[in-house]
Write a protein that holds these residues in place. Sequence first.
Motif, mmCIF file in Angstrom:
data_model
loop_
_atom_site.group_PDB
_atom_site.id
_atom_site.type_symbol
_atom_site.label_atom_id
_atom_site.label_comp_id
_atom_site.label_asym_id
_atom_site.label_seq_id
_atom_site.Cartn_x
_atom_site.Cartn_y
_atom_site.Cartn_z
ATOM 1 N N HIS A 19 0.836 -1.207 0.000
ATOM 2 C CA HIS A 19 0.000 0.000 0.000
ATOM 3 C C HIS A 19 0.867 1.252 0.000
ATOM 4 O O HIS A 19 0.647 2.181 -0.779
ATOM 5 C CB HIS A 19 -0.941 -0.019 1.217
ATOM 6 N N ARG A 20 1.864 1.292 0.881
ATOM 7 C CA ARG A 20 2.764 2.448 0.962
ATOM 8 C C ARG A 20 3.502 2.655 -0.355
ATOM 9 O O ARG A 20 3.665 3.780 -0.829
ATOM 10 C CB ARG A 20 3.764 2.231 2.097
ATOM 11 N N LYS A 21 3.956 1.550 -0.940
ATOM 12 C CA LYS A 21 4.694 1.631 -2.207
ATOM 13 C C LYS A 21 3.825 2.227 -3.308
ATOM 14 O O LYS A 21 4.265 3.101 -4.051
ATOM 15 C CB LYS A 21 5.190 0.234 -2.603
ATOM 16 N N ILE A 22 2.588 1.779 -3.401
ATOM 17 C CA ILE A 22 1.665 2.297 -4.429
ATOM 18 C C ILE A 22 1.421 3.793 -4.226
ATOM 19 O O ILE A 22 1.464 4.573 -5.179
ATOM 20 C CB ILE A 22 0.339 1.497 -4.415
ATOM 21 N N VAL A 23 1.154 4.186 -2.986
ATOM 22 C CA VAL A 23 0.889 5.599 -2.685
ATOM 23 C C VAL A 23 2.088 6.459 -3.104
ATOM 24 O O VAL A 23 1.923 7.515 -3.732
ATOM 25 C CB VAL A 23 0.566 5.795 -1.188
ATOM 26 N N LEU A 24 3.293 6.019 -2.775
ATOM 27 C CA LEU A 24 4.490 6.807 -3.094
ATOM 28 C C LEU A 24 4.788 6.816 -4.591
ATOM 29 O O LEU A 24 5.123 7.862 -5.156
ATOM 30 C CB LEU A 24 5.687 6.274 -2.302
ATOM 31 N N GLU A 25 4.661 5.662 -5.236
ATOM 32 C CA GLU A 25 4.968 5.593 -6.670
ATOM 33 C C GLU A 25 3.986 6.407 -7.502
ATOM 34 O O GLU A 25 4.383 7.006 -8.505
ATOM 35 C CB GLU A 25 4.990 4.137 -7.139
ATOM 36 N N THR A 26 2.721 6.456 -7.089
ATOM 37 C CA THR A 26 1.755 7.249 -7.850
ATOM 38 C C THR A 26 2.022 8.738 -7.714
ATOM 39 O O THR A 26 1.500 9.525 -8.494
ATOM 40 C CB THR A 26 0.302 6.944 -7.437
ATOM 41 N N ARG A 27 2.830 9.121 -6.751
ATOM 42 C CA ARG A 27 3.213 10.535 -6.584
ATOM 43 C C ARG A 27 4.590 10.826 -7.180
ATOM 44 O O ARG A 27 5.151 11.884 -6.986
ATOM 45 C CB ARG A 27 3.222 10.935 -5.105
ATOM 46 N N GLY A 28 5.143 9.845 -7.893
ATOM 47 C CA GLY A 28 6.377 10.083 -8.629
ATOM 48 C C GLY A 28 7.659 9.716 -7.918
ATOM 49 O O GLY A 28 8.748 10.002 -8.417
ATOM 50 N N TYR A 29 7.568 9.071 -6.773
ATOM 51 C CA TYR A 29 8.780 8.637 -6.066
ATOM 52 C C TYR A 29 9.190 7.252 -6.550
ATOM 53 O O TYR A 29 8.357 6.446 -6.941
ATOM 54 C CB TYR A 29 8.536 8.580 -4.552
ATOM 55 N N ARG A 30 10.491 6.976 -6.498
ATOM 56 C CA ARG A 30 10.989 5.624 -6.688
ATOM 57 C C ARG A 30 10.955 4.962 -5.324
ATOM 58 O O ARG A 30 11.311 5.594 -4.332
ATOM 59 C CB ARG A 30 12.432 5.638 -7.177
ATOM 60 N N VAL A 31 10.577 3.707 -5.255
ATOM 61 C CA VAL A 31 10.479 3.015 -3.974
ATOM 62 C C VAL A 31 11.280 1.721 -4.011
ATOM 63 O O VAL A 31 11.096 0.900 -4.908
ATOM 64 C CB VAL A 31 9.010 2.715 -3.615
ATOM 65 N N ALA A 32 12.165 1.567 -3.036
ATOM 66 C CA ALA A 32 12.865 0.305 -2.814
ATOM 67 C C ALA A 32 12.222 -0.293 -1.576
ATOM 68 O O ALA A 32 12.323 0.276 -0.490
ATOM 69 C CB ALA A 32 14.355 0.563 -2.587
ATOM 70 N N SER A 33 11.506 -1.408 -1.741
ATOM 71 C CA SER A 33 10.755 -1.963 -0.609
ATOM 72 C C SER A 33 11.352 -3.288 -0.154
ATOM 73 O O SER A 33 11.767 -4.110 -0.976
ATOM 74 C CB SER A 33 9.287 -2.127 -0.981
ATOM 75 N N PHE A 34 11.371 -3.457 1.157
ATOM 76 C CA PHE A 34 11.930 -4.654 1.771
ATOM 77 C C PHE A 34 11.089 -5.059 2.965
ATOM 78 O O PHE A 34 10.515 -4.219 3.644
ATOM 79 C CB PHE A 34 13.376 -4.398 2.235
ATOM 80 N N SER A 35 11.046 -6.368 3.244
ATOM 81 C CA SER A 35 10.292 -6.863 4.389
ATOM 82 C C SER A 35 11.199 -7.179 5.573
ATOM 83 O O SER A 35 10.723 -7.510 6.644
ATOM 84 C CB SER A 35 9.479 -8.107 3.998
ATOM 85 N N ARG A 36 12.507 -7.044 5.386
ATOM 86 C CA ARG A 36 13.465 -7.298 6.480
ATOM 87 C C ARG A 36 14.421 -6.118 6.616
ATOM 88 O O ARG A 36 14.947 -5.610 5.625
ATOM 89 C CB ARG A 36 14.282 -8.550 6.189
ATOM 90 N N GLY A 37 14.672 -5.724 7.853
ATOM 91 C CA GLY A 37 15.564 -4.602 8.121
ATOM 92 C C GLY A 37 16.980 -4.836 7.626
ATOM 93 O O GLY A 37 17.638 -3.921 7.127
ATOM 94 N N GLU A 38 17.464 -6.071 7.739
ATOM 95 C CA GLU A 38 18.835 -6.390 7.304
ATOM 96 C C GLU A 38 19.004 -6.163 5.801
ATOM 97 O O GLU A 38 20.015 -5.606 5.357
ATOM 98 C CB GLU A 38 19.185 -7.851 7.660
ATOM 99 N N ASP A 39 18.007 -6.585 5.021
ATOM 100 C CA ASP A 39 18.066 -6.393 3.565
ATOM 101 C C ASP A 39 17.992 -4.910 3.205
ATOM 102 O O ASP A 39 18.671 -4.443 2.297
ATOM 103 C CB ASP A 39 16.923 -7.146 2.878
ATOM 104 N N ALA A 40 17.154 -4.184 3.935
ATOM 105 C CA ALA A 40 17.011 -2.749 3.688
ATOM 106 C C ALA A 40 18.311 -2.013 3.992
ATOM 107 O O ALA A 40 18.706 -1.112 3.251
ATOM 108 C CB ALA A 40 15.874 -2.184 4.538
ATOM 109 N N LEU A 41 18.990 -2.397 5.071
ATOM 110 C CA LEU A 41 20.256 -1.757 5.423
ATOM 111 C C LEU A 41 21.309 -2.009 4.349
ATOM 112 O O LEU A 41 22.048 -1.101 3.965
ATOM 113 C CB LEU A 41 20.739 -2.261 6.788
ATOM 114 N N GLU A 42 21.332 -3.232 3.836
ATOM 115 C CA GLU A 42 22.273 -3.565 2.763
ATOM 116 C C GLU A 42 22.001 -2.687 1.530
ATOM 117 O O GLU A 42 22.918 -2.156 0.910
ATOM 118 C CB GLU A 42 22.137 -5.043 2.413
ATOM 119 N N ARG A 43 20.719 -2.517 1.182
ATOM 120 C CA ARG A 43 20.360 -1.660 0.041
ATOM 121 C C ARG A 43 20.731 -0.212 0.302
ATOM 122 O O ARG A 43 21.222 0.485 -0.583
ATOM 123 C CB ARG A 43 18.852 -1.802 -0.257
#
Length: 140
Positions: A19-43
């Motif tokens: 839901h958050r990704k859709i809301v942000l992308e429809t407003r023109g943002y690029r979104v990198a989404s992750f379900s784990r904090g460790e993966d997000a930190l690596e990105r």
Amino acid sequence: MKPKRTILCVDDNEQSLSHRKIVLETRGYRVASFSRGEDALERFRQGGIDLVIADMAMPGLDGPQLIAKIKEYSPETPAILISSKIRIYDHASQADVFLTKGMYAPADMLERVRQLLIRKRGPKRMQQRPASVHQQVGVA
């Protein structure tokens, strides 16, 4: 056209993340989404992230821990912490903004994102326009 800002979204709840990704992308943002904090930190360490939105409670590296590690690496990166718990003060956090799940409208989140990105970028610089050159046409 101005370059798109990239937002790192982290939530172990796939529905909330989507839901958050859709809301942000429809407003023109690029979104990198992750379900784990460790993966997000690596990105995040790969660079190019302008803002972080993280859920508070996640298995492994939770939202406040993730934000703390990001702030160690890049203190100027704005972060939003989202939680289903009303009281943030039970949990120390370095987040710039706290939002309670179910208590904010998508427009509120988008406005916070916009404000944090402006604050990160700083005030717009005055662009000096070249003085217009008036050409005089002579009559012969």
